[in-house]
Design a protein around this motif. Structure first.
Motif, PDB file in Angstrom:
ATOM      1  N   ALA A 111       0.855  -1.186   0.000  1.00  0.00           N
ATOM      2  CA  ALA A 111       0.000   0.000   0.000  1.00  0.00           C
ATOM      3  C   ALA A 111       0.890   1.235   0.000  1.00  0.00           C
ATOM      4  CB  ALA A 111      -0.901   0.008   1.239  1.00  0.00           C
ATOM      5  N   ARG A 112       0.428   2.290  -0.661  1.00  0.00           N
ATOM      6  CA  ARG A 112       1.239   3.505  -0.773  1.00  0.00           C
ATOM      7  C   ARG A 112       0.460   4.707  -0.251  1.00  0.00           C
ATOM      8  NH1 ARG A 112       2.371   4.165  -6.510  1.00  0.00           N
ATOM      9  NH2 ARG A 112       0.425   5.338  -6.573  1.00  0.00           N
ATOM     10  N   THR A 113       1.137   5.561   0.474  1.00  0.00           N
ATOM     11  CA  THR A 113       0.531   6.805   0.932  1.00  0.00           C
ATOM     12  C   THR A 113       1.363   7.978   0.431  1.00  0.00           C
ATOM     13  OG1 THR A 113       1.777   6.892   3.016  1.00  0.00           O
ATOM     14  CG2 THR A 113      -0.312   5.673   3.023  1.00  0.00           C
ATOM     15  N   THR A 114       0.689   9.082   0.173  1.00  0.00           N
ATOM     16  CA  THR A 114       1.354  10.318  -0.234  1.00  0.00           C
ATOM     17  C   THR A 114       0.794  11.457   0.611  1.00  0.00           C
ATOM     18  OG1 THR A 114       1.605   9.528  -2.511  1.00  0.00           O
ATOM     19  CG2 THR A 114       1.868  11.887  -2.146  1.00  0.00           C
ATOM     20  N   GLU A 115       1.660  12.258   1.186  1.00  0.00           N
ATOM     21  CA  GLU A 115       1.207  13.413   1.954  1.00  0.00           C
ATOM     22  C   GLU A 115       2.117  14.600   1.662  1.00  0.00           C
ATOM     23  OE1 GLU A 115       1.398  12.862   6.147  1.00  0.00           O
ATOM     24  OE2 GLU A 115       3.585  12.717   6.201  1.00  0.00           O
ATOM     25  N   VAL A 116       1.577  15.784   1.854  1.00  0.00           N
ATOM     26  CA  VAL A 116       2.342  17.016   1.668  1.00  0.00           C
ATOM     27  C   VAL A 116       2.324  17.786   2.982  1.00  0.00           C
ATOM     28  CG1 VAL A 116       2.607  19.141   0.339  1.00  0.00           C
ATOM     29  CG2 VAL A 116       1.649  17.093  -0.754  1.00  0.00           C
ATOM     30  N   LYS A 117       3.510  18.127   3.471  1.00  0.00           N
ATOM     31  CA  LYS A 117       3.618  18.871   4.723  1.00  0.00           C
ATOM     32  C   LYS A 117       4.781  19.840   4.626  1.00  0.00           C
ATOM     33  CE  LYS A 117       3.922  18.286   9.741  1.00  0.00           C
ATOM     34  NZ  LYS A 117       4.038  17.304  10.854  1.00  0.00           N
ATOM     35  N   ARG A 124       5.276   6.943   1.184  1.00  0.00           N
ATOM     36  CA  ARG A 124       5.598   5.758   1.977  1.00  0.00           C
ATOM     37  C   ARG A 124       4.935   4.547   1.331  1.00  0.00           C
ATOM     38  NH1 ARG A 124       6.355   6.234   7.637  1.00  0.00           N
ATOM     39  NH2 ARG A 124       4.627   4.800   7.977  1.00  0.00           N
ATOM     40  N   VAL A 125       5.676   3.458   1.243  1.00  0.00           N
ATOM     41  CA  VAL A 125       5.124   2.187   0.771  1.00  0.00           C
ATOM     42  C   VAL A 125       5.141   1.221   1.950  1.00  0.00           C
ATOM     43  CG1 VAL A 125       5.378   0.247  -0.805  1.00  0.00           C
ATOM     44  CG2 VAL A 125       5.867   2.566  -1.603  1.00  0.00           C
ATOM     45  N   LEU A 126       3.972   0.669   2.265  1.00  0.00           N
ATOM     46  CA  LEU A 126       3.826  -0.229   3.414  1.00  0.00           C
ATOM     47  C   LEU A 126       3.717  -1.673   2.949  1.00  0.00           C
ATOM     48  CD1 LEU A 126       1.240   1.810   5.508  1.00  0.00           C
ATOM     49  CD2 LEU A 126       3.751   1.927   5.576  1.00  0.00           C
ATOM     50  N   ALA A 127       4.393  -2.558   3.681  1.00  0.00           N
ATOM     51  CA  ALA A 127       4.329  -3.990   3.406  1.00  0.00           C
ATOM     52  C   ALA A 127       2.968  -4.540   3.830  1.00  0.00           C
ATOM     53  CB  ALA A 127       5.452  -4.705   4.162  1.00  0.00           C
ATOM     54  N   PRO A 128       2.632  -5.761   3.416  1.00  0.00           N
ATOM     55  CA  PRO A 128       1.343  -6.349   3.804  1.00  0.00           C
ATOM     56  C   PRO A 128       1.104  -6.379   5.314  1.00  0.00           C
ATOM     57  CG  PRO A 128       2.325  -7.624   2.031  1.00  0.00           C
ATOM     58  CD  PRO A 128       3.354  -6.610   2.438  1.00  0.00           C
ATOM     59  N   ASP A 129       2.162  -6.449   6.122  1.00  0.00           N
ATOM     60  CA  ASP A 129       1.981  -6.467   7.570  1.00  0.00           C
ATOM     61  C   ASP A 129       1.935  -5.060   8.173  1.00  0.00           C
ATOM     62  OD1 ASP A 129       4.597  -5.634   7.376  1.00  0.00           O
ATOM     63  OD2 ASP A 129       5.453  -7.273   8.549  1.00  0.00           O
ATOM     64  N   GLY A 130       1.967  -4.036   7.319  1.00  0.00           N
ATOM     65  CA  GLY A 130       1.854  -2.660   7.785  1.00  0.00           C
ATOM     66  C   GLY A 130       3.159  -1.978   8.124  1.00  0.00           C
ATOM     67  N   THR A 131       4.280  -2.687   8.037  1.00  0.00           N
ATOM     68  CA  THR A 131       5.573  -2.075   8.320  1.00  0.00           C
ATOM     69  C   THR A 131       6.058  -1.274   7.112  1.00  0.00           C
ATOM     70  OG1 THR A 131       6.755  -4.057   7.586  1.00  0.00           O
ATOM     71  CG2 THR A 131       6.202  -3.882   9.940  1.00  0.00           C
ATOM     72  N   LEU A 132       6.961  -0.335   7.375  1.00  0.00           N
ATOM     73  CA  LEU A 132       7.473   0.520   6.312  1.00  0.00           C
ATOM     74  C   LEU A 132       8.453  -0.253   5.438  1.00  0.00           C
ATOM     75  CD1 LEU A 132       7.587   3.409   5.125  1.00  0.00           C
ATOM     76  CD2 LEU A 132       9.511   3.842   6.667  1.00  0.00           C
ATOM     77  N   ALA A 133       8.161  -0.309   4.136  1.00  0.00           N
ATOM     78  CA  ALA A 133       9.021  -1.027   3.203  1.00  0.00           C
ATOM     79  C   ALA A 133       9.904  -0.089   2.395  1.00  0.00           C
ATOM     80  CB  ALA A 133       8.171  -1.877   2.253  1.00  0.00           C
ATOM     81  N   ALA A 134       9.390   1.092   2.071  1.00  0.00           N
ATOM     82  CA  ALA A 134      10.168   2.047   1.280  1.00  0.00           C
ATOM     83  C   ALA A 134       9.600   3.442   1.513  1.00  0.00           C
ATOM     84  CB  ALA A 134      10.140   1.698  -0.206  1.00  0.00           C
ATOM     85  N   ARG A 135      10.437   4.440   1.293  1.00  0.00           N
ATOM     86  CA  ARG A 135       9.995   5.806   1.508  1.00  0.00           C
ATOM     87  C   ARG A 135      10.851   6.761   0.684  1.00  0.00           C
ATOM     88  NH1 ARG A 135      13.202   9.060   4.349  1.00  0.00           N
ATOM     89  NH2 ARG A 135      11.447  10.406   4.907  1.00  0.00           N
ATOM     90  N   GLY A 136      10.401   8.003   0.595  1.00  0.00           N
ATOM     91  CA  GLY A 136      11.175   9.049  -0.051  1.00  0.00           C
ATOM     92  C   GLY A 136      10.410  10.352   0.014  1.00  0.00           C
ATOM     93  N   GLN A 137      11.087  11.433  -0.314  1.00  0.00           N
ATOM     94  CA  GLN A 137      10.430  12.730  -0.306  1.00  0.00           C
ATOM     95  C   GLN A 137      11.021  13.619  -1.385  1.00  0.00           C
ATOM     96  OE1 GLN A 137      11.479  13.107   3.854  1.00  0.00           O
ATOM     97  NE2 GLN A 137      12.585  15.030   3.454  1.00  0.00           N
ATOM     98  N   ILE A 138      10.269  14.653  -1.744  1.00  0.00           N
ATOM     99  CA  ILE A 138      10.723  15.586  -2.762  1.00  0.00           C
ATOM    100  C   ILE A 138      10.192  16.963  -2.414  1.00  0.00           C
ATOM    101  CG2 ILE A 138       8.768  15.257  -4.359  1.00  0.00           C
ATOM    102  CD1 ILE A 138      10.915  15.223  -6.647  1.00  0.00           C
ATOM    103  N   ALA A 139      11.021  17.974  -2.631  1.00  0.00           N
ATOM    104  CA  ALA A 139      10.675  19.349  -2.280  1.00  0.00           C
ATOM    105  C   ALA A 139      10.634  20.199  -3.543  1.00  0.00           C
ATOM    106  CB  ALA A 139      11.684  19.923  -1.292  1.00  0.00           C
ATOM    107  N   PRO A 140       9.440  20.500  -4.071  1.00  0.00           N
ATOM    108  CA  PRO A 140       9.336  21.401  -5.217  1.00  0.00           C
ATOM    109  C   PRO A 140       9.589  22.842  -4.774  1.00  0.00           C
ATOM    110  CG  PRO A 140       7.362  20.014  -4.978  1.00  0.00           C
ATOM    111  CD  PRO A 140       8.138  19.943  -3.704  1.00  0.00           C
TER     112      PRO A 140
END
Length: 217
Positions: A111-117, A124-140
């Motif tokens: 599952a993937r989530t996207t947020e802007v703050k 964030r990409v979450l594994a089937p068990d809900g743990t964090l599998a991958a992440r990244g960020q970008i600043a326009p």
């Protein structure tokens, strides 16, 4: 994009991504007050030379002061003075035209989530068990956007998660108005960015003031 414009874009986006104060202009480039225990302040040099680097190494005495220079590690090692080291892997400045439509679905089971703050897009990409599998960020920041802190958990590598995070970030930044992506790649990340059509623009080397004395106090 020439090296001066590239450096300016990277510095601006990096400060937004990391939540530091805005960079201060200096004769040699930029100063960023980072404020971390092992990364107190950062000086960025878009056009370094032996005399400038040696002068800064002599004058800057605070432990865990960093220089980031647009030159290779072989030059950095020749230019630094006693008390400074080149600890990082080689760095690679890279750019890419951004495509607002290049946002794939997450891999099956993830599952993937996207947020802007605070102006930073975080994926964030979450594994089937809900743990964090991958992440990244970008600043326009206007026409450019700096990708930063791209990570994949070792247990989830070689499943396309890093590419999924990057393409999602690229599309989101383009939709926010950015036209060109900028990043500083490590050796570990270079193959991923190459595969996603990021293009090498020049070397980036980190230099740090010895912190051994500070660590003992």
């Amino acid at each position: 994009m020439d090296i001066a414009a590239l450096t300016s874009a990277w510095v601006t986006g990096w400060t937004v991504s990391r939540g530091t104060p805005a960079a201060l202009d200096r004769p040699w480039g930029y100063r960023i007050d980072v404020g971390l225990p092992r990364h107190v302040v950062r000086h960025v040099l878009p056009a370094p030379d032996a005399a400038t680097v040696a002068d800064l190494c002599t004058r800057l005495t605070t432990p865990y002061t960093w220089l980031k220079i647009m030159a290779g590690p072989e030059d950095a090692r020749e230019w630094i003075t006693e008390g400074w080291t080149v600890p990082d892997d080689p760095g690679f400045m890279m750019t890419k035209p951004l495509d607002p439509g290049a946002r794939p679905a997450p891999p099956a089971g993830y599952a993937r989530t996207t947020e802007v703050k605070n102006g930073v897009i975080r994926v964030r990409v979450l594994a089937p068990d809900g743990t964090l599998a991958a992440r990244g960020q970008i600043a326009p920041t206007g026409s450019t956007a700096v990708a930063d802190q791209i990570e994949t958990d070792p247990a989830h590598r070689r499943r396309g998660l890093g590419a999924n995070v990057m393409r999602t970030l690229e599309a989101a930044a383009a939709q926010a108005g950015a036209e060109t992506g900028v990043l500083a790649a490590t050796t570990d990340g270079l193959a991923l960015y190459d595969s996603l059509d990021w293009r090498y623009q020049g070397p980036l080397t980190g230099i740090v003031r010895d912190g051994a004395t500070a660590d003992r106090t």
